[in-house]
Motif scaffolding. Structure first.
Motif, PDB file in Angstrom:
ATOM      1  N   LEU A 277       0.795  -1.225   0.000  1.00 26.48           N
ATOM      2  CA  LEU A 277       0.000   0.000   0.000  1.00 26.48           C
ATOM      3  C   LEU A 277       0.832   1.283   0.000  1.00 26.48           C
ATOM      4  O   LEU A 277       0.298   2.360  -0.246  1.00 26.48           O
ATOM      5  CB  LEU A 277      -0.959   0.011   1.200  1.00 26.48           C
ATOM      6  CG  LEU A 277      -2.079  -1.046   1.110  1.00 26.48           C
ATOM      7  CD1 LEU A 277      -2.824  -1.156   2.431  1.00 26.48           C
ATOM      8  CD2 LEU A 277      -3.052  -0.719  -0.020  1.00 26.48           C
ATOM      9  N   SER A 278       2.138   1.183   0.282  1.00 24.39           N
ATOM     10  CA  SER A 278       2.945   2.409   0.299  1.00 24.39           C
ATOM     11  C   SER A 278       4.391   2.101  -0.072  1.00 24.39           C
ATOM     12  O   SER A 278       4.823   0.951  -0.022  1.00 24.39           O
ATOM     13  CB  SER A 278       2.930   3.040   1.701  1.00 24.39           C
ATOM     14  OG  SER A 278       3.600   2.176   2.608  1.00 24.39           O
ATOM     15  N   ASP A 279       5.133   3.149  -0.409  1.00 24.77           N
ATOM     16  CA  ASP A 279       6.555   2.992  -0.712  1.00 24.77           C
ATOM     17  C   ASP A 279       7.310   2.494   0.523  1.00 24.77           C
ATOM     18  O   ASP A 279       8.270   1.728   0.411  1.00 24.77           O
ATOM     19  CB  ASP A 279       7.156   4.320  -1.171  1.00 24.77           C
ATOM     20  CG  ASP A 279       6.596   4.773  -2.507  1.00 24.77           C
ATOM     21  OD1 ASP A 279       5.988   3.929  -3.209  1.00 24.77           O
ATOM     22  OD2 ASP A 279       6.749   5.957  -2.844  1.00 24.77           O
ATOM     23  N   GLU A 280       6.873   2.948   1.707  1.00 25.56           N
ATOM     24  CA  GLU A 280       7.535   2.523   2.954  1.00 25.56           C
ATOM     25  C   GLU A 280       7.400   1.007   3.137  1.00 25.56           C
ATOM     26  O   GLU A 280       8.368   0.328   3.487  1.00 25.56           O
ATOM     27  CB  GLU A 280       6.913   3.245   4.167  1.00 25.56           C
ATOM     28  CG  GLU A 280       7.225   4.741   4.255  1.00 25.56           C
ATOM     29  CD  GLU A 280       6.511   5.577   3.185  1.00 25.56           C
ATOM     30  OE1 GLU A 280       5.420   5.172   2.722  1.00 25.56           O
ATOM     31  OE2 GLU A 280       7.060   6.632   2.803  1.00 25.56           O
ATOM     32  N   GLN A 281       6.202   0.495   2.874  1.00 26.47           N
ATOM     33  CA  GLN A 281       5.992  -0.954   2.977  1.00 26.47           C
ATOM     34  C   GLN A 281       6.865  -1.716   1.992  1.00 26.47           C
ATOM     35  O   GLN A 281       7.447  -2.743   2.315  1.00 26.47           O
ATOM     36  CB  GLN A 281       4.524  -1.305   2.685  1.00 26.47           C
ATOM     37  CG  GLN A 281       3.631  -1.182   3.892  1.00 26.47           C
ATOM     38  CD  GLN A 281       2.222  -1.674   3.566  1.00 26.47           C
ATOM     39  OE1 GLN A 281       1.974  -2.242   2.512  1.00 26.47           O
ATOM     40  NE2 GLN A 281       1.323  -1.440   4.496  1.00 26.47           N
TER      41      GLN A 281
END
Ligand SMILES: Nc1ncnc2c1ncn2[C@@H]1O[C@H](COP(=O)(O)OP(=O)(O)O)[C@@H](O)[C@H]1O
Ligand SMILES: [Mg+2]
Length: 332
Positions: A277-281
């Motif tokens: 769901l995100s770049d961090e993930q």
């Protein structure tokens, strides 16, 4: 192609009723100059009603709309001079030749005889119809008719072109021809509002999308943005050693990383799929796999298809797809 930040079309709170039917229930949208806005929606969503309001063919019950700065209600005559329209059904006279149709439209648009003649010749050439210019339209193939429709809508050199389901019912080859023509017109600087039921068409042609259903805007944005917002991405990871697939899936399931859950092994591809769901993930997942000593041969991320997007936002499957449309009738 040059794109500016000026809006060629601005619609705010547009409402149109037919008796008890709310065909448009407060629609807001913008089309930036020099771009294609795809208005995506199933049958009955309100697409044609929107185009008819923006063409001054019907008057909205509430809300405002301007095209090239002209108000649809207060400045209909000026507005009509800046637009072209290709509807879902052919708007040319079957008994007349291609040239006669275009000449007549030029005269209706107040061109002089000489200018109308020159413009008809030019548009026939532009849409590769010169050889068929003198033949009655009833002898044209479906693709030639569609090109003549596009030529007809371009006679007045419109700044803004409305294409209302331009490829519905066309066979794949004719559809591709229409797409090429639309892309050429956009490259020449025309702003396009395109309605369609086909995700593939929107994806091919549109810079931005507005999804409408039952007269309301239910989503909007750039094609990738819309996909990402609705469905997130899928990370696909291929270990160097296919034997590590189960261990890798287990590591992902037990990772303890926030929001990361449910890896799926796809043995045929030798890959593991992980919803992201995100770049961090994404960064965290790849870091975790490396830290646990997995050798990675390939990774990529994959956006969902627009069909998946539509299903996710409306809860409905799209009624049809480009590939199962009725083949065109090729005239004798
Ligand atoms: N002239 C009309 N009279 C009554 N109802 C209409 C008329 N035109 C459209 N509608 C209704 O308005 C809604 C939106 O129709 P339309 O704008 O044609 O949708 P779309 O082009 O997305 O298929 C539908 O429910 C349709 O039945
Ligand atoms: Mg329609």
């Amino acid at each position: 192609m040059t794109r500016s930040d000026t809006n060629a079309v601005e619609v705010r709170g547009l409402v149109k009723h037919y008796g008890d039917t709310k065909a448009l229930d407060g629609v807001d949208l913008d089309v930036r100059e020099g771009t294609v806005l795809g208005v995506l929606g199933p049958n009955g969503a309100g697409k044609t009603t929107l185009v008819r309001c923006l063409s001054t063919l019907i008057v909205p019950d509430a809300g405002t709309a301007t095209v090239a700065g002209y108000d649809v209600v207060r400045q209909p005559r000026q507005l009509r001079r800046t637009i072209g329209l290709t509807g879902q059904y052919a708007s040319v006279d079957e008994k007349l030749s291609g040239w006669e149709n275009l000449y007549m439209i030029g005269r209706l648009l107040d061109l002089s005889r000489k200018d109308a003649r020159r413009r008809a010749d030019g548009m026939l050439e532009r849409f590769s119809l010169t050889d068929a210019a003198k033949r009655p339209v009833m002898t044209y193939s479906g693709g030639m008719r569609r090109r003549l429709d596009l030529a007809a809508s371009m006679i007045g050199s419109p700044a803004v072109l409305y294409l209302d389901e331009p490829t519905t019912g066309l066979d794949p080859r004719t559809r591709n021809e229409v797409w090429d023509e639309v892309q050429r017109m956009v490259a020449e600087g025309v702003t396009v509002l395109l309605t369609t039921q086909y995700m593939e068409e929107a994806e091919q042609l549109a810079h931005e999308l507005t999804v409408i259903d039952r007269g309301r805007v239910i989503a909007g944005g750039g094609v990738d943005e819309l996909k990402a917002r609705v469905g997130g991405r899928t990370l696909r990871v291929r270990p160097v050693d296919p034997g590590q697939l189960p261990a890798m899936a287990r590591a992902l399931d037990d990772s303890g990383l926030a929001g990361v859950a449910g890896a799926t092994v796809v043995p045929d591809e030798g890959q593991v799929y992980v919803p992201i769901l995100s770049d961090e993930q994404l960064t965290a997942v790849v870091g975790m796999l490396a830290a646990r000593g997995f050798g990675l041969a390939h990774i990529d991320t994959h956006l969902p298809s627009l069909d998946e997007v539509f299903l996710a936002i409306t809860g409905e499957k799209t009624s049809s797809s480009v590939t199962d449309t009725i083949p065109e009738e090729v005239a004798a």
